[in-house]
Scaffold this active site. Sequence first.
Site, PDB file in Angstrom:
ATOM      1  N   GLY A   1      97.269  22.461  38.040  1.00 48.31           N
ATOM      2  CA  GLY A   1      97.245  21.688  39.294  1.00 48.31           C
ATOM      3  C   GLY A   1      98.526  20.896  39.502  1.00 48.31           C
ATOM      4  O   GLY A   1      98.506  19.810  40.098  1.00 48.31           O
TER       5      GLY A   1
ATOM      6  N   GLY B   1      99.565  19.641  43.057  1.00 51.00           N
ATOM      7  CA  GLY B   1      98.694  18.696  43.754  1.00 51.00           C
ATOM      8  C   GLY B   1      99.267  17.286  43.802  1.00 51.00           C
ATOM      9  O   GLY B   1     100.360  17.018  43.289  1.00 51.00           O
ATOM     10  N   GLN B   2      98.499  16.390  44.420  1.00 47.20           N
ATOM     11  CA  GLN B   2      98.979  15.019  44.648  1.00 47.20           C
ATOM     12  C   GLN B   2      99.396  14.340  43.337  1.00 47.20           C
ATOM     13  O   GLN B   2     100.490  13.806  43.219  1.00 47.20           O
ATOM     14  CB  GLN B   2      97.900  14.179  45.336  1.00 47.20           C
TER      15      GLN B   2
ATOM     16  N   ASN C   1      95.351  31.133  37.576  1.00 51.05           N
ATOM     17  CA  ASN C   1      94.038  30.794  38.150  1.00 51.05           C
ATOM     18  C   ASN C   1      93.215  30.206  37.005  1.00 51.05           C
ATOM     19  O   ASN C   1      92.842  30.928  36.075  1.00 51.05           O
ATOM     20  CB  ASN C   1      93.404  32.075  38.705  1.00 51.05           C
TER      21      ASN C   1
ATOM     22  N   TYR D   1      81.367  17.837  43.943  1.00 49.30           N
ATOM     23  CA  TYR D   1      82.513  17.335  43.169  1.00 49.30           C
ATOM     24  C   TYR D   1      82.036  16.338  42.104  1.00 49.30           C
ATOM     25  O   TYR D   1      82.408  16.428  40.938  1.00 49.30           O
ATOM     26  CB  TYR D   1      83.491  16.677  44.143  1.00 49.30           C
TER      27      TYR D   1
HETATM   28  C1  AKB Z   1      88.349  12.179  46.417  1.00 47.00           C
HETATM   29  O1  AKB Z   1      88.333  11.369  47.360  1.00 47.00           O
HETATM   30  O2  AKB Z   1      87.628  13.183  46.363  1.00 47.00           O
HETATM   31  C2  AKB Z   1      89.274  11.883  45.260  1.00 47.00           C
HETATM   32  C3  AKB Z   1      88.588  11.094  44.189  1.00 47.00           C
HETATM   33  C4  AKB Z   1      88.251   9.680  44.407  1.00 47.00           C
HETATM   34  O3  AKB Z   1      88.303  11.625  43.138  1.00 47.00           O
HETATM   35  N1  AKB Z   1      90.433  11.190  45.720  1.00 47.00           N
END
Ligand code: AKB
Length: 326
Positions: A12, A15-16, A57, A147
């Site tokens: 990653g 990414g940010q 990947n 998530y």
């Molecule tokens: C999100 O907003 O999904 C992320 C996090 C807080 O893990 N920036």
Amino acid sequence: MAKTIKKILVTGSVGQIGSELTLALRERYGAENVIATGRKTKPSDALLRSGPFYFINVSDMDSVEEMVKKHNIDTVFHMAAILSAVGEKNPQLCWDVNMNGLYNILELGLKYNMTRLIIPSSIAVFGPGIPLNNTPQETVLKPTTMYGVTKVAGELLGDYYFRRFGLDVRGLRYPGIISSETLPGGGTTDYAVEIYYKAVEQKRYTCFVREDTALPMMYMPDCIKATMDLAEADPSKLKHHADYNLAAMSFSAGELAASIKKYIPEFVVEYKPDFRQAIADSWPNSIDDSAARNEWGWQPSYNLDAMTRDMIEKLTARHQQGKLYG
Ligand code: AKB
């Protein structure tokens, strides 16, 4: 004697957080010793120029193992993840990348007897039933997003590999991260970054959470420092492993706008909450990170106004050169 970090794989890395972490790791450990990888997004010129980069990947074991073998990897900073908002639009993809990717990294850590694995978690592990203010390290973890589910499972898996196999797995519950170099990709806290770009560019912003929505946040230099400090912390001092609460500051969207107005008085914000409001409402207002402070000396440097000053200076300079978005 703790083993030392010599050859690092960053997943990653486009990414940010990954993009800035890779550069910081290269400064610390040497450019050739930090192998940056990404899935599809083209890396920036700065990242490409700074050292080796490959496309892999993380959900495909063979593609990760090839990197580990080829470069003699002993440490992984596993930054690849699908974040909360994109995860709600595509929960299957979120599970695949976040769980199968993590499982592959843990298994390769075992197989190649790695020194250390850094596997980030998030405030998304929290959900209904928590104390919203100063949320403690140990509390109920019932996230309502895919998530969050993958992050709770990831913490448990990381702790399991530590207890069962002695693998040195470490992780932090990142708050929303604000930064000036790479835009975040698909999180709920993205408004706290977008607002700065729009303030500099258009002096207006339409915010997708309510004005009174307060969340834990952190500026990127603190995030990089925390990640590297935890990676290097003395293992004998660590009582936790994959789940450190991490905090720097907490503020509402309205307080963030007020901080920006100190530098750009004509700045105007409208609030039009969308589906991300429910996610934000399920997360803490603020976090108790005393375990991180006590066990490995965590101490943030930036507060809201110091961060705003730095963000506005950096973004204004880029905007004046016509390169706000890189
Ligand atoms: C999100 O907003 O999904 C992320 C996090 C807080 O893990 N920036």
